[in-house]
Design an enzyme around this catalytic site. Structure first.
Site, PDB file in Angstrom:
ATOM      1  N   HIS A   1       1.015  -0.595   0.036  1.00 24.75           N
ATOM      2  CA  HIS A   1      -0.721  -0.041  -0.037  1.00 24.75           C
ATOM      3  C   HIS A   1       1.150   1.565   0.109  1.00 24.75           C
ATOM      4  O   HIS A   1       2.218   1.429   1.148  1.00 24.75           O
ATOM      5  CB  HIS A   1      -1.073   0.056   1.249  1.00 24.75           C
ATOM      6  CG  HIS A   1      -1.804   1.165   1.761  1.00 24.75           C
ATOM      7  ND1 HIS A   1      -1.588   2.162   2.516  1.00 24.75           N
ATOM      8  CD2 HIS A   1      -2.799   1.731   0.278  1.00 24.75           C
ATOM      9  CE1 HIS A   1      -2.577   2.926   2.184  1.00 24.75           C
ATOM     10  NE2 HIS A   1      -3.193   2.682   0.972  1.00 24.75           N
TER      11      HIS A   1
ATOM     12  N   HIS B   1      -7.347   7.276  -5.170  1.00 26.35           N
ATOM     13  CA  HIS B   1      -7.492   6.493  -5.576  1.00 26.35           C
ATOM     14  C   HIS B   1      -8.289   6.330  -6.265  1.00 26.35           C
ATOM     15  O   HIS B   1      -9.129   5.372  -7.662  1.00 26.35           O
ATOM     16  CB  HIS B   1      -8.430   6.219  -3.898  1.00 26.35           C
ATOM     17  CG  HIS B   1      -7.303   5.823  -2.835  1.00 26.35           C
ATOM     18  ND1 HIS B   1      -7.145   6.591  -1.942  1.00 26.35           N
ATOM     19  CD2 HIS B   1      -6.835   4.084  -2.671  1.00 26.35           C
ATOM     20  CE1 HIS B   1      -5.955   6.096  -1.663  1.00 26.35           C
ATOM     21  NE2 HIS B   1      -5.557   4.609  -1.910  1.00 26.35           N
TER      22      HIS B   1
ATOM     23  N   ARG C   1     -10.397   9.324  25.323  1.00 21.04           N
ATOM     24  CA  ARG C   1     -11.837  10.371  25.395  1.00 21.04           C
ATOM     25  C   ARG C   1     -11.848  11.447  24.239  1.00 21.04           C
ATOM     26  O   ARG C   1     -10.451  11.927  23.926  1.00 21.04           O
ATOM     27  CB  ARG C   1     -12.303  10.731  27.748  1.00 21.04           C
ATOM     28  CG  ARG C   1     -13.065  11.803  26.889  1.00 21.04           C
ATOM     29  CD  ARG C   1     -14.635  11.095  27.552  1.00 21.04           C
ATOM     30  NE  ARG C   1     -15.447  11.506  27.266  1.00 21.04           N
ATOM     31  CZ  ARG C   1     -16.349  12.252  26.075  1.00 21.04           C
ATOM     32  NH1 ARG C   1     -16.369  12.063  25.011  1.00 21.04           N
ATOM     33  NH2 ARG C   1     -17.416  12.903  26.543  1.00 21.04           N
TER      34      ARG C   1
ATOM     35  N   CYS D   1     -11.504  10.482  33.520  1.00 23.09           N
ATOM     36  CA  CYS D   1     -13.005  11.514  33.377  1.00 23.09           C
ATOM     37  C   CYS D   1     -13.946  11.317  34.413  1.00 23.09           C
ATOM     38  O   CYS D   1     -14.114  10.734  34.852  1.00 23.09           O
ATOM     39  CB  CYS D   1     -13.809  10.367  32.047  1.00 23.09           C
ATOM     40  SG  CYS D   1     -15.230  10.901  30.911  1.00 23.09           S
TER      41      CYS D   1
ATOM     42  N   TYR E   1     -20.409  18.775  32.316  1.00 21.61           N
ATOM     43  CA  TYR E   1     -19.151  18.259  33.339  1.00 21.61           C
ATOM     44  C   TYR E   1     -19.817  19.781  34.594  1.00 21.61           C
ATOM     45  O   TYR E   1     -18.663  20.578  35.382  1.00 21.61           O
ATOM     46  CB  TYR E   1     -17.551  18.846  33.146  1.00 21.61           C
ATOM     47  CG  TYR E   1     -17.811  17.998  32.194  1.00 21.61           C
ATOM     48  CD1 TYR E   1     -16.811  16.914  32.442  1.00 21.61           C
ATOM     49  CD2 TYR E   1     -17.983  18.263  30.956  1.00 21.61           C
ATOM     50  CE1 TYR E   1     -17.126  15.626  31.862  1.00 21.61           C
ATOM     51  CE2 TYR E   1     -17.632  17.020  29.955  1.00 21.61           C
ATOM     52  CZ  TYR E   1     -16.368  16.153  29.664  1.00 21.61           C
ATOM     53  OH  TYR E   1     -16.636  15.069  28.995  1.00 21.61           O
TER      54      TYR E   1
END
Length: 555
Positions: free
Chosen positions: A125, A149, A221, A269, A407
Site C-alpha cells: 500500500h 484512489h 476520550r 473522566c 461537567y
C-alpha cells in the site's frame, strides 16, 4: 509470459500506480513504528526499495490483465461491471463478519456492494499504515478524502481482491464521514465505547498490569476528530485580558526556555464508572464507562504557572478570574473545544499544572494531545485540554458548551427539566474512588490456601493520597484492609497518581459464592459513599460509590 514482457506491460499501463508506489520507496528508510512491545501486531514494517518495485510490477500485471478482459467484453458487447457493483456469482457477507477481519493476518474492506480481502496488498500500500484504519470497514470515507484512489487503475486493482457482496441492509451512506478518516491507529485491546468520536477504555485486568499505563493502552476520550498538527510549526498563544489585552506566542522550542517539570498523574473522566449508576439506579446521559476511563502516566513539560508569570499575570489579584484553555479540535459547526479553570487553581504551586509535550518518556501520541496539551492533575480529565493552541486569562469562564452545559454537579433530585446549568458549580476536582479489577464480576476464582486474591486501583483528586483500601466479603459486616499498596512517593496535596492495591480475602470451606465490596479512604479522610442512589445525577458524573462484584468460588 516472460518477466521482460511483464515489465513492459507494467511500465506502459501502470505509470500512475508506480508513481504512487514511489512513496512506499521513499518511506522505506524510515524507522519502524511500533505501538509498544505489548502489541507487536501493530508494528508495520516498511518495504525495501526492491520489494516496493516488485510490488509495482505485480500490481501492473493485475491491471494489464483487467484491461485485457474489459477490452474483450467491450468487443463482445458484454457489460463491464463497475467497482463495487453487486455480483451474482459471489457470496454475501454481513458487516459483522467483515468487521472481524481487521488485522494483518486477515484484512477485509468494503466498497459500495463489494467485499474485498486485501490482506496480501497491505505491504504494497503506497500510503503506508493509514490503510489499517479501514480494517473491517468501508474504504469510501477514505477515498472521499484521498481522491487519488478514484481512477480506473485503482478500481481495477480493488476488484482483483473481490471475494463477495455486502448485505444490502449493511450498506450505508458515507458521504459525511470524511472528518474521521485520518484518525490515528488504536490498540485493538481497548474497549471501544463510541467510534466517532473515538472513546475507549482500558480492560480492567490490563489496568493493574502496569503502574504507569502504556501510551497505547491509556484510555481515550475524544469529543471531535483528532486534528493533524506538526510540532515544528505549532504555536500556543497566551492572552491576558485585564483592561487591556496582551498576548504572547510561543513555539514548542520557545517553551523549552522554562524549567523542565515532570508530574506523575492519573487522568480520569468525570463519568468513570457511570455504567454502575446507570444500571443500579436509573438511566443517565453519557458514555457508559465502566471502570476503565482512568489511566496513569508520567507527563513532562513546563509549569503553566511559570509561563503565566512570564506573561505578566498578577499572582496576587486572582479572585474572580479564570484561565481558558482552547484546543485545535473543532466540531462540525467550526467551534474549537474549550474549557476553563479558576486562575488561583492555575497559579497554585502545589497544583503542578503542566504544559506537556511528553508522556511516559515519549512525545504525546495524537490521541493524547500531540504536540501540546495541558495537564491539570487531580481535576476531571476534560480540563486537561489536548492539542492546546491558546491560553486566555480573563474575568469570564469559557463560554463553550462543554464548560457551560456539561461537567457540572447536580443533586439526585434534579431532572433535565429542572436543572439550571448556569447556577450549578463546575467540577474542578474529583472525589475518592476505587474499583476491583481482578477478578471481574461473574468470574470463577480459585482458592489458594484458604484465600482469594483481589486487586484493583484507587484514586482521589485535588492532590489527595490514598491512605487505605478496604474490601468486605460479607456486604459490609466486616472489612479487610489491602496489604499491598503501590503508589507514587509524592506527598499529600501534591499526589496525583493512582494507587494499585492487593487484598487477600479468606474463604470458608465449601463456600461457592463471594460478594465483594471495595472502598478507599484518602489523606483528607474522605471515603466512598455506599449507595449510588444517594449520588445519582442526570449526567452520571462523580460515580464513586462502593464498587461491588460477585464471583463464583472454585475449591
Amino acid at each position: 509470459m516472460s518477466l521482460k514482457n511483464i515489465l513492459l506491460r507494467t511500465i506502459s499501463q501502470k505509470n500512475k500506480f508506480i508513481s504512487l508506489t514511489a512513496s512506499a520507496v521513499k518511506v522505506s528508510n524510515e524507522e519502524q513504528y511500533s505501538h509498544g512491545q505489548q502489541n507487536k501486531n501493530y508494528s508495520y514494517k516498511r518495504r525495501t526499495v526492491a520489494t516496493a518495485l516488485f510490488s509495482s510490477v505485480i500490481v501492473g500485471t493485475v491491471l494489464a490483465e483487467k484491461s485485457d478482459k474489459n477490452k474483450k467484453k467491450r468487443k463482445t458487447g458484454e457489460k463491464t461491471l463497475q467497482a463495487g457493483e453487486k455480483r451474482s456469482d459471489l457470496p454475501t457477507f454481513r458487516a459483522e463478519e467483515v468487521g472481524k477481519h481487521d488485522n494483518e493476518e486477515s484484512f477485509w474492506v468494503t466498497y459500495k456492494n463489494g467485499v474485498y480481502d486485501v490482506t496480501s496488498f497491505l505491504p504494497s500500500h503506497p500510503g503506508g499504515e493509514q490503510i489499517m484504519n479501514a480494517g473491517g470497514l468501508s474504504i469510501e470515507p477514505f477515498w472521499n478524502v484521498y481522491g487519488m484512489h478514484k481512477t480506473e487503475e485503482v478500481y481495477a486493482l480493488l476488484e482483483s481482491f473481490r471475494i463477495g457482496n455486502l448485505h444490502e441492509d449493511d450498506i450505508v451512506d458515507h458521504t459525511d464521514d470524511e472528518l474521521w478518516v485520518k484518525e490515528p491507529a488504536r490498540d485493538k485491546r481497548l474497549i471501544v465505547k463510541t467510534a466517532k468520536p473515538f472513546n475507549a477504555e482500558i480492560p480492567p485486568k490490563l489496568q493493574i498490569a502496569y503502574f504507569d499505563t502504556p501510551n497505547e493502552l491509556f484510555y481515550v476520550r475524544q469529543h471531535m476528530p483528532v486534528p493533524e498538527l506538526d510540532q515544528s510549526s505549532h504555536r500556543v498563544t497566551v492572552i491576558v485580558k485585564n483592561g487591556t489585552v496582551r498576548s504572547k506566542e510561543f513555539s514548542l522550542q520557545q517553551l523549552s526556555m522554562f524549567p523542565k517539570a515532570t508530574v506523575r498523574a492519573a487522568l480520569m473522566c468525570a463519568g468513570n464508572r457511570r455504567s454502575e449508576m446507570n444500571e443500579q439506579v436509573k438511566p443517565v446521559k453519557g458514555i457508559s464507562w465502566q471502570g476503565g476511563a482512568i489511566s496513569n502516566a508520567v507527563w513532562e513539560g513546563v509549569y503553566l504557572r511559570d509561563v503565566l508569570v512570564y506573561c505578566g499575570v498578577d499572582t496576587q489579584n486572582t479572585v474572580g478570574k479564570h484561565v481558558i484553555f482552547t484546543g485545535s479540535d473543532i466540531d462540525a459547526t467550526g467551534v474549537n473545544f474549550s474549557t476553563s479553570i479558576p486562575l488561583d487553581q492555575a497559579l497554585n504551586p502545589n497544583g503542578r499544572i503542566l504544559l506537556a509535550t511528553r508522556m511516559n518518556g515519549r512525545p504525546l501520541p495524537p490521541d493524547h494531545g500531540y504536540p501540546l496539551r495541558v495537564i491539570v492533575p487531580g481535576a476531571p480529565a476534560v480540563r486537561s485540554v489536548k492539542w492546546l493552541e491558546s491560553i486566555t486569562v480573563s474575568h469570564d469562564e469559557s463560554s463553550s458548551h462543554w464548560h457551560q452545559k456539561d461537567y457540572r454537579s447536580f443533586n439526585a433530585s434534579k431532572t433535565w427539566e429542572t436543572a439550571d446549568f448556569a447556577s450549578a458549580p463546575p467540577i474542578y476536582s474529583l472525589p475518592v474512588t476505587s474499583a476491583i479489577c481482578d477478578p471481574a464480576h461473574g468470574d470463577t476464582v480459585a482458592v489458594s490456601n484458604g484465600f482469594v486474591e483481589v486487586r484493583g486501583y484507587a484514586y482521589s483528586g485535588g492532590g489527595a493520597k490514598i491512605l487505605r483500601v478496604d474490601v468486605s466479603p460479607d456486604c459490609g459486616k466486616t472489612w479487610i484492609q489491602a496489604e499491598e499498596m503501590q503508589s507514587d512517593d509524592a506527598p499529600p496535596q501534591q499526589h496525583y497518581g493512582w494507587t494499585l492495591w492487593t487484598a487477600r480475602i479468606p474463604v470458608e470451606r465449601g463456600q461457592r459464592e463471594l460478594k465483594l465490596w471495595a472502598k478507599a479512604t484518602d489523606s483528607n479522610f474522605n471515603t466512598q459513599p455506599e449507595r449510588f442512589e444517594d449520588i445519582w445525577n442526570i449526567r452520571g458524573v462523580l460515580s464513586n460509590a462502593y464498587h461491588k462484584i460477585k464471583v463464583q468460588i472454585k475449591h
